[in-house]
Design an enzyme around this catalytic site. Structure first.
Site, mmCIF file in Angstrom:
data_model
loop_
_atom_site.group_PDB
_atom_site.id
_atom_site.type_symbol
_atom_site.label_atom_id
_atom_site.label_comp_id
_atom_site.label_asym_id
_atom_site.label_seq_id
_atom_site.Cartn_x
_atom_site.Cartn_y
_atom_site.Cartn_z
ATOM 1 N N VAL A 157 0.934 -2.189 5.682
ATOM 2 C CA VAL A 157 2.283 -2.003 5.166
ATOM 3 C C VAL A 157 2.232 -0.895 4.127
ATOM 4 O O VAL A 157 1.362 -0.914 3.243
ATOM 5 C CB VAL A 157 2.837 -3.293 4.536
ATOM 6 C CG1 VAL A 157 4.265 -3.082 4.046
ATOM 7 C CG2 VAL A 157 2.779 -4.448 5.530
ATOM 8 N N CYS A 158 3.108 0.075 4.259
ATOM 9 C CA CYS A 158 3.218 1.156 3.288
ATOM 10 C C CYS A 158 1.855 1.851 3.123
ATOM 11 O O CYS A 158 1.215 2.195 4.109
ATOM 12 C CB CYS A 158 3.765 0.599 1.967
ATOM 13 S SG CYS A 158 4.436 1.833 0.844
ATOM 14 N N THR A 159 1.392 2.035 1.875
ATOM 15 C CA THR A 159 0.157 2.782 1.644
ATOM 16 C C THR A 159 -1.097 1.966 1.936
ATOM 17 O O THR A 159 -2.210 2.449 1.698
ATOM 18 C CB THR A 159 0.107 3.289 0.192
ATOM 19 O OG1 THR A 159 0.421 2.211 -0.703
ATOM 20 C CG2 THR A 159 1.109 4.415 -0.012
#
Length: 342
Positions: free
Chosen positions: A107-109
């Protein structure tokens, strides 16, 4: 279906919603059935088993130390400030144990952690738009697509900013146990099932930069307010009191996109919202959005979203009163097109 262990990696500086968003989706499968742990057995683990402090100041208490964590079916790596300067020991653990997981999810970074561990080489992935350039620069063996809200490539699934992790988790639940169950979870969480993975991380207005000069800003706003009008370059240039050639050059220089692409994005977004929020026919929506014909609108939807307008409406149009709680009906939660945040 036998239970599947979902292991969430925790670290200081993790984004709390990157963790809790997908966890609530997976947990919601069994919550709705009244049998916790029957489908997904969710476990969390930090490097030494100690509590971690999230980027927003919350404290999360893990179930295990990473060294003692159970072998996961789905290994989920969230993002956040702590993912941008990761502990080398976390990377080493991912490098050793990541290949054994049946499914790798970020998720995300969190994608940065998987990439540092060499687990994304040769895969098409995404991450939060603000870190796509860094991911591509630091890991040339990874194919980074900055636009979609999530990407599936074999056993690897990566998503953009925090809310996109919920979209991805719902897509995984739909794949594992079916659409009806995923829809029930989505309704309980008051989210919609589901944004297509190739939907852009940006709305049309936020995708383009705001022009510096007032006449160009006025044109941008006029396009948003009149998507069904004649929006050819000559017409827009006349509104800005510029020659077509000068207008096209200035518009691209100040907004980062061409007039034609900006118009296309605005029309697509307008048509999507009419499909979601009204009972208007496809032909009427095509005219109101500037496509002219249903076929022209269908081509635009398939190219941009991978689905035809009728299927898009089936997935995203709000429910009639009294039907929202019935299993087996189509997705009916309104979509406000949020932009993912870091």
């Amino acid at each position: 279906m036998p239970h599947r262990t979902v292991l969430v990696v925790l670290f200081d500086g993790v984004q709390s919603l990157d963790v809790t968003g997908p966890v609530e989706v997976f947990a919601g499968v069994d919550t709705q059935a009244g049998e916790p742990g029957e489908t997904y057995r969710i476990r969390t683990a930090s490097l030494d088993g100690w509590p971690v402090r999230t980027s927003s100041g919350l404290t999360l208490v893990p179930d295990h130390a990473l060294a003692e964590a159970p072998a996961p079916h789905t290994l989920l790596v969230p993002g956040g400030r702590g993912a941008r300067g990761p502990d080398p020991r976390v990377i080493a653990w991912l490098r050793e144990h990541g290949p054994d997981a049946e499914r790798l999810v970020s998720v995300c970074t969190g994608a940065i952690l998987l990439a540092e561990a060499g687990l994304l080489d040769g895969h098409r992935v995404t991450t939060h738009w603000a870190y796509c350039d860094r991911l591509a620069r630091d890991h040339p063996a990874v194919e980074v697509d900055p636009d979609p809200i999530y990407v599936r490539d074999g056993r690897v699934a990566t998503s953009a900013g925090v809310t996109a992790g919920i979209d991805l988790a719902l897509a995984l639940v739909e794949e594992d146990v079916g659409r009806e169950t995923a829809l029930t979870v989505a309704r309980h969480l008051v989210v919609f099932l589901r944004r297509p993975g190739n939907q852009s991380q940006f709305s049309a207005q936020l995708s383009a930069q705001t022009a510096r000069r007032a006449p160009l800003r006025d044109v941008q706003q006029w396009v948003v307010e009149h998507p069904g009008d004649d929006l050819c370059v000559e017409t827009l240039a006349a509104r800005a009191r510029l020659s077509p050639r000068h207008f096209a050059r200035a518009f691209q220089a100040e907004t980062g996109t061409t007039p034609g692409r900006y118009v296309d994005s605005v029309r697509l977004e307008h048509a999507r919202r009419l499909l979601e929020d009204t009972a208007d026919g496809v032909a009427e929506i095509a005219r109101a959005s500037g496509y002219g014909t249903p076929e022209a609108m269908r081509r635009a939807f398939v190219k941009a979203l991978g689905v035809a307008p009728a299927e898009y409406r089936r997935r995203f149009r709000p429910a009639p009163a009294g039907k929202a709680g019935k299993a087996g009906t189509s997705s009916r939660v309104p979509h406000q097109n949020p932009v993912s945040t870091p």
